[in-house]
Design an enzyme around this catalytic site. Sequence first.
Site, mmCIF file in Angstrom:
data_model
loop_
_atom_site.group_PDB
_atom_site.id
_atom_site.type_symbol
_atom_site.label_atom_id
_atom_site.label_comp_id
_atom_site.label_asym_id
_atom_site.label_seq_id
_atom_site.Cartn_x
_atom_site.Cartn_y
_atom_site.Cartn_z
ATOM 1 N N HIS A 108 -12.794 -2.239 5.001
ATOM 2 C CA HIS A 108 -12.803 -1.519 6.284
ATOM 3 C C HIS A 108 -13.530 -0.185 6.068
ATOM 4 C CE1 HIS A 108 -9.410 -4.118 7.414
ATOM 5 N NE2 HIS A 108 -8.667 -3.606 6.457
ATOM 6 N N CYS A 149 -2.964 -2.274 4.867
ATOM 7 C CA CYS A 149 -4.106 -1.713 4.128
ATOM 8 C C CYS A 149 -4.667 -0.474 4.827
ATOM 9 C CB CYS A 149 -5.195 -2.778 3.982
ATOM 10 S SG CYS A 149 -5.512 -3.729 5.490
HETATM 11 P P1 NAD Z 1 -2.175 -14.893 2.743
HETATM 12 O O1 NAD Z 1 -2.206 -15.885 3.837
HETATM 13 O O2 NAD Z 1 -3.378 -14.683 1.901
HETATM 14 O O3 NAD Z 1 -0.981 -15.279 1.734
HETATM 15 C C1 NAD Z 1 0.292 -15.632 2.149
HETATM 16 C C2 NAD Z 1 0.833 -16.694 1.192
HETATM 17 O O4 NAD Z 1 2.207 -16.985 1.518
HETATM 18 C C3 NAD Z 1 0.086 -18.023 1.283
HETATM 19 O O5 NAD Z 1 -0.210 -18.449 -0.034
HETATM 20 C C4 NAD Z 1 1.084 -18.968 1.963
HETATM 21 O O6 NAD Z 1 0.938 -20.307 1.564
HETATM 22 C C5 NAD Z 1 2.404 -18.407 1.482
HETATM 23 N N1 NAD Z 1 3.566 -18.767 2.327
HETATM 24 C C6 NAD Z 1 3.578 -19.336 3.562
HETATM 25 N N2 NAD Z 1 4.853 -19.503 3.980
HETATM 26 C C7 NAD Z 1 5.659 -19.031 3.014
HETATM 27 C C8 NAD Z 1 7.065 -18.930 2.872
HETATM 28 N N3 NAD Z 1 7.886 -19.349 3.824
HETATM 29 N N4 NAD Z 1 7.555 -18.373 1.745
HETATM 30 C C9 NAD Z 1 6.742 -17.926 0.767
HETATM 31 N N5 NAD Z 1 5.389 -18.009 0.845
HETATM 32 C C10 NAD Z 1 4.850 -18.543 1.958
HETATM 33 O O7 NAD Z 1 -1.672 -13.535 3.387
HETATM 34 P P2 NAD Z 1 -1.988 -12.049 2.907
HETATM 35 O O8 NAD Z 1 -3.318 -11.654 3.425
HETATM 36 O O9 NAD Z 1 -1.713 -11.917 1.458
HETATM 37 O O10 NAD Z 1 -0.918 -11.238 3.753
HETATM 38 C C11 NAD Z 1 0.436 -11.157 3.368
HETATM 39 C C12 NAD Z 1 1.070 -9.935 4.009
HETATM 40 O O11 NAD Z 1 0.379 -8.778 3.557
HETATM 41 C C13 NAD Z 1 0.992 -9.892 5.534
HETATM 42 O O12 NAD Z 1 2.128 -9.210 6.012
HETATM 43 C C14 NAD Z 1 -0.235 -9.061 5.783
HETATM 44 O O13 NAD Z 1 -0.234 -8.446 7.040
HETATM 45 C C15 NAD Z 1 -0.122 -8.053 4.673
HETATM 46 N N6 NAD Z 1 -1.383 -7.421 4.270
HETATM 47 C C16 NAD Z 1 -2.554 -8.139 4.192
HETATM 48 C C17 NAD Z 1 -3.722 -7.502 3.826
HETATM 49 C C18 NAD Z 1 -5.026 -8.227 3.757
HETATM 50 O O14 NAD Z 1 -6.051 -7.648 4.005
HETATM 51 N N7 NAD Z 1 -5.055 -9.494 3.419
HETATM 52 C C19 NAD Z 1 -3.709 -6.149 3.520
HETATM 53 C C20 NAD Z 1 -2.502 -5.441 3.552
HETATM 54 C C21 NAD Z 1 -1.351 -6.093 3.953
#
Ligand code: NAD
Length: 340
Positions: free
Chosen positions: A222, A142
Amino acid sequence: DKVKVALNGYGTIGKRVADAVALQDDMALVGIAKTKPDYEAFVAAGKGYDIYAVDPVKAESKFKAAGIPMAGSSKDMIKKADIVVDAAPSGIGAENKKIYDKMGKPAIFQGGEKHEMTGTSFNAAANYDEAIGKDFVRVVSCNTSALCRLVYAIDTAFGIKNALVTLVRRGGDPDDIKRGPINAIVPDPITLPSHHGPDVQTVLPHIRISTAALKVPTTLMHTHSVHFSVDGTPTRDQVLNALKKWRRLWLIPGWFNIKSTGDIMEMGRVLGRPKGDMMENCIYEDSVSADGDSIELFQAVHQESDVIPENIDCIRAMMGMEKDKKKSMDRTDRSLGIGD
Ligand code: NAD
């Protein structure tokens, strides 16, 4: 024919990418993969999405008990897809890549994974062309996505000599009850610079940029305090015009009386944006200043949603659906109401 997209990992990012894919007239959502049935699965089922289980042996009885239909295993889902968007938690993407490799499926990963895993990191404005035809690409985080958009706009307009950024980061997402801090300001990391500068350089290697980051007790966006030294001495109007060229850079007019990330998120809600999301960089117009070769501004970044349009454009680039980044970005922005 529509390109078939599977969503592996349905949390903060995954659910938003799934909804965005479903809105594209050149893409079809094959389904989403969940580890267990919960309220997110309930909502996804209500939207008519096919729900696959990451581990069907473990999950089958739970899905049955919850009354949520299980369409099969995540591998069944991946088999049906032309491309997978992986939005599993940081580090799990690297595990999942082994599956995509084995099944010969292209995949997009998120910013929590390492650049080296794919060798290509993506931001639509900054390096769309690099992703064309690639099998594995990472959409940067992000903060990095927002920085890439802004850095690219300023660099193409004036040429950046040097960028200095202080990032004030939200402690966690609204549902992240185990993250923090809840009552402190945390330099994160204490050692300088932070990783965000090098992460921008995975997309824009020629940019000199140094970043510092602090975590604070908020879930609402942020904020970046940005300073550029540029070639030449642009006027403030020239800077504003350079920013106005990009729909994903929104200049918040002073008269809107938006004083904080609280106001920005409230505006997303009253606008009726899906989930209240503000996918644009939200740049306080009154903060934009130009003095000699310096440009300064504040921008707020909605961590839960700014990477969503980038994922959509990344699909188009990787699948060779659109060679022209502007056309893809226009199409994405129109479908998501970005810049409206
Ligand atoms: P999150 O924890 O909200 O969601 C992840 C989901 O994946 C959960 O529902 C979890 O149960 C599921 N999961 C767990 N193991 C799994 C597997 N083996 N296969 C498939 N699904 C599985 O996480 P998020 O915040 O959405 O982050 C996901 C990615 O995006 C990360 O790489 C993070 O760094 C990136 N990201 C997050 C944000 C943010 O602010 N939340 C912003 C930009 C990028």
